[in-house]
Scaffold this motif. Structure first.
Motif, mmCIF file in Angstrom:
data_model
loop_
_atom_site.group_PDB
_atom_site.id
_atom_site.type_symbol
_atom_site.label_atom_id
_atom_site.label_comp_id
_atom_site.label_asym_id
_atom_site.label_seq_id
_atom_site.Cartn_x
_atom_site.Cartn_y
_atom_site.Cartn_z
ATOM 1 N N ILE A 293 0.815 -1.221 0.000
ATOM 2 C CA ILE A 293 0.000 0.000 0.000
ATOM 3 C C ILE A 293 0.851 1.275 0.000
ATOM 4 C CG2 ILE A 293 -1.912 -1.124 1.208
ATOM 5 C CD1 ILE A 293 -1.028 0.593 3.672
ATOM 6 N N LYS A 294 2.151 1.132 -0.231
ATOM 7 C CA LYS A 294 3.047 2.283 -0.163
ATOM 8 C C LYS A 294 2.577 3.435 -1.038
ATOM 9 C CE LYS A 294 7.912 3.598 -0.638
ATOM 10 N NZ LYS A 294 9.278 3.133 -0.961
ATOM 11 N N ARG A 295 2.145 3.146 -2.247
ATOM 12 C CA ARG A 295 1.742 4.202 -3.185
ATOM 13 C C ARG A 295 0.409 4.849 -2.804
ATOM 14 N NH1 ARG A 295 3.116 1.436 -9.086
ATOM 15 N NH2 ARG A 295 5.381 1.230 -8.770
ATOM 16 N N ASP A 296 -0.357 4.163 -1.957
ATOM 17 C CA ASP A 296 -1.697 4.652 -1.622
ATOM 18 C C ASP A 296 -1.731 5.492 -0.351
ATOM 19 O OD1 ASP A 296 -2.833 3.315 -3.817
ATOM 20 O OD2 ASP A 296 -2.900 1.441 -2.688
ATOM 21 N N LEU A 297 -0.605 5.588 0.350
ATOM 22 C CA LEU A 297 -0.581 6.309 1.621
ATOM 23 C C LEU A 297 -0.465 7.816 1.416
ATOM 24 C CD1 LEU A 297 1.780 4.275 3.989
ATOM 25 C CD2 LEU A 297 -0.700 4.191 3.819
ATOM 26 N N ARG A 298 -1.140 8.543 2.293
ATOM 27 C CA ARG A 298 -0.900 9.975 2.439
ATOM 28 C C ARG A 298 -0.723 10.261 3.921
ATOM 29 N NH1 ARG A 298 -4.483 14.169 -0.573
ATOM 30 N NH2 ARG A 298 -6.195 13.261 0.621
ATOM 31 N N VAL A 299 0.184 11.165 4.242
ATOM 32 C CA VAL A 299 0.518 11.425 5.643
ATOM 33 C C VAL A 299 0.378 12.913 5.937
ATOM 34 C CG1 VAL A 299 2.268 11.160 7.442
ATOM 35 C CG2 VAL A 299 2.156 9.485 5.581
ATOM 36 N N LYS A 315 5.650 14.848 3.225
ATOM 37 C CA LYS A 315 6.160 14.296 1.963
ATOM 38 C C LYS A 315 5.861 12.804 1.871
ATOM 39 C CE LYS A 315 10.480 13.496 -0.578
ATOM 40 N NZ LYS A 315 11.966 13.631 -0.536
ATOM 41 N N ASP A 316 6.237 12.057 2.896
ATOM 42 C CA ASP A 316 5.953 10.626 2.948
ATOM 43 C C ASP A 316 6.082 10.154 4.388
ATOM 44 O OD1 ASP A 316 8.742 10.196 3.481
ATOM 45 O OD2 ASP A 316 9.150 10.048 1.334
ATOM 46 N N LEU A 317 5.759 8.890 4.625
ATOM 47 C CA LEU A 317 5.753 8.350 5.976
ATOM 48 C C LEU A 317 7.143 8.338 6.599
ATOM 49 C CD1 LEU A 317 4.233 7.017 8.314
ATOM 50 C CD2 LEU A 317 4.513 4.809 7.148
ATOM 51 N N MET A 318 8.155 7.946 5.843
ATOM 52 C CA MET A 318 9.503 7.857 6.388
ATOM 53 C C MET A 318 10.013 9.213 6.861
ATOM 54 S SD MET A 318 12.993 6.175 4.791
ATOM 55 C CE MET A 318 12.333 4.519 4.907
ATOM 56 N N ASP A 319 9.867 10.219 6.024
ATOM 57 C CA ASP A 319 10.310 11.557 6.413
ATOM 58 C C ASP A 319 9.531 12.072 7.615
ATOM 59 O OD1 ASP A 319 12.221 11.634 4.488
ATOM 60 O OD2 ASP A 319 11.208 13.064 3.170
ATOM 61 N N ALA A 320 8.231 11.786 7.646
ATOM 62 C CA ALA A 320 7.405 12.235 8.764
ATOM 63 C C ALA A 320 7.834 11.574 10.065
ATOM 64 C CB ALA A 320 5.937 11.936 8.474
ATOM 65 N N LEU A 321 8.194 10.301 10.006
ATOM 66 C CA LEU A 321 8.660 9.595 11.203
ATOM 67 C C LEU A 321 9.981 10.166 11.698
ATOM 68 C CD1 LEU A 321 7.794 5.915 10.188
ATOM 69 C CD2 LEU A 321 6.735 7.208 12.055
ATOM 70 N N LYS A 322 10.905 10.371 10.761
ATOM 71 C CA LYS A 322 12.200 10.935 11.140
ATOM 72 C C LYS A 322 12.038 12.296 11.820
ATOM 73 C CE LYS A 322 15.153 8.942 7.494
ATOM 74 N NZ LYS A 322 15.984 9.288 6.295
ATOM 75 N N SER A 323 11.257 13.144 11.203
ATOM 76 C CA SER A 323 11.101 14.500 11.703
ATOM 77 C C SER A 323 10.391 14.529 13.054
ATOM 78 C CB SER A 323 10.321 15.337 10.684
ATOM 79 O OG SER A 323 10.048 16.625 11.188
ATOM 80 N N SER A 324 9.280 13.829 13.162
ATOM 81 C CA SER A 324 8.480 13.897 14.385
ATOM 82 C C SER A 324 9.165 13.226 15.572
ATOM 83 C CB SER A 324 7.107 13.259 14.156
ATOM 84 O OG SER A 324 7.239 11.889 13.836
#
Length: 407
Positions: A293-299, A315-324
């Motif tokens: 479902i990687k292409r279907d995610l919005r964060v 931008k995407d889940l990975m960047d959001a996790l890193k930042s938060s």
């Protein structure tokens, strides 16, 4: 039953798990038929004896790892010992089951009041069928005539063994879910009675961040406690954006330590009914993820401000996790590896639904061999349990557990 040293608190998805609420599957599963499977949210009929054996193994693994296991039915029994609480619970139980005939309602109330608190706790979960009452004198409304052969005055709640969904501890407070489907609404009635009346919650003045009186649906399987300041909430089939905003407002204004909510929009699909069916945390910087479902995610991020909160698209889940989470590196472990067929098969049997009991130590279904091997290769300690019958309900070890305390 008292637990004087237990002060519920969860501010981590991977911290050392110390106490958890479970429900051992029981008679409610014997009420499943091919005719009511869809209504009660099952795809198949489990073998009850075997599913109980598998669940007992799960509970034993938890205990063997020093985790206190509490059963939701026992907690309900504790509060129903008070006759006044028992009477009000019976009234609310009949109401939530839609008993509309006044004559039937009064008869059933009197019938249930004569029962023990043990019996009421059992009926609240396993249901009360017309044939369970040995009397020809019960008044019959139109519904009883129309559904005469298999009429439930109180419907069974076979999904009760997925105790993650009716609620979640967030920081030092409890979120009681507002369930999407009618079949699961009695679960939150049970949890709410425990919250309001059991010593575990009353003694510790546990706040409530959300409850089942809110119109918009929000379910515990969509909530991941990533840190003391950051949680992730799935937005999809069972949880609405309006509910997430209300939860954010309640957390930010209610004194919670949470300052940042990652909203992960997932496809509205039964295969991905909750966020934890496609994404879970297994270590400080490591997450298990279903790549299909990687292409279907919005964060999106909801961020606490001096007044209210702001919302922004990520931008995407990975960047959001890193930042938060203020991490320089994030490792995403794909369930089933890069083989699309294996990944899809194992996601269906809950390979992503891991339960971390300590950093880098998780419980999974042993049947998901490929995903488990990948996690072990990445240094994750995997404890496999049997789940051939448990998985028929569409949930894994995380779904089957409601953490009360993590260090």
């Amino acid at each position: 039953m008292t637990h004087p040293l237990l002060v519920p608190h969860v501010s981590s998805e991977i911290g050392n798990l110390k106490a958890v609420i479970l429900h051992r599957p029981g008679k409610e599963l014997e009420r499943l038929t091919p005719q009511n499977l869809s209504e009660l949210l099952f795809d198949d009929i489990p073998w009850v004896k075997k599913i109980q054996e598998e669940h007992d193994e799960f509970a034993k693994v938890l205990r063997d790892n020093g985790i206190t296991v509490l059963y939701i039915k026992d907690l309900l029994k504790d509060v129903l010992k008070d006759e006044n609480i028992k009477e009000q619970f019976i009234v609310d139980l009949l109401k939530i089951n839609g008993i509309t005939s006044l004559e039937s309602k009064n008869y059933l109330k009197d019938y249930l009041l004569d029962m023990s608190y043990d019996d009421i706790a059992e009926i609240a979960i396993s249901g009360l069928e017309k044939g369970d009452i040995e009397s020809n004198n019960i008044p019959m409304g139109l519904a009883e005539f129309i559904y005469e052969d298999h009429y439930f005055y109180i419907k069974p709640v076979p999904n009760m063994y997925f105790t993650r969904d009716p609620g979640a501890m967030i920081d030092g407070g409890l979120m009681i879910s507002s369930m999407k489907t009618a079949a699961r609404k009695p679960e939150t009635l049970i949890l709410k009675y425990i919250y309001k009346n059991h010593d575990i919650f009353k003694r510790n003045n546990i706040p409530c961040w959300y409850d089942n009186t809110y119109f918009h649906s929000l379910e515990g399987g969509d909530v991941l406690i990533l840190s003391d300041k950051v949680i992730a909430v799935g937005c999809g089939e069972r949880t609405t954006p309006q509910a997430i905003e209300q939860l954010a407002r309640n957390l930010f204004e209610g004194g919670s330590t949470v300052e940042h909510i990652l909203v992960v929009q997932i496809p509205i699909n039964r295969s991905y009914m909750h966020l934890d069916t496609v994404f879970t945390m297994v270590d400080k910087e490591r997450f298990v993820f279903y790549p299909g479902i990687k292409r279907d995610l919005r964060v999106f991020s909801i961020i606490k401000e001096d007044k209210g909160f702001s919302i922004k698209k990520e931008k995407d889940l990975m960047d959001a996790l890193k930042s938060s989470l203020n991490l320089s590196n994030i490792e995403i472990i794909p369930t089933g590896g890069l083989n699309a067929i294996t990944s899809a098969r194992e996601q269906w049997s809950d390979s992503t639904n891991t339960l971390a009991i300590a950093p880098g130590k998780v419980i999974t279904y042993s049947r998901n061999e490929s995903s488990n091997k990948i996690m072990e290769k990445e240094g994750i300690e995997v404890i496999g349990i049997e789940g051939s019958e448990l998985s028929r309900g569409r949930g894994g070890p995380r779904c089957m557990s409601m953490p009360l305390l993590r260090y």
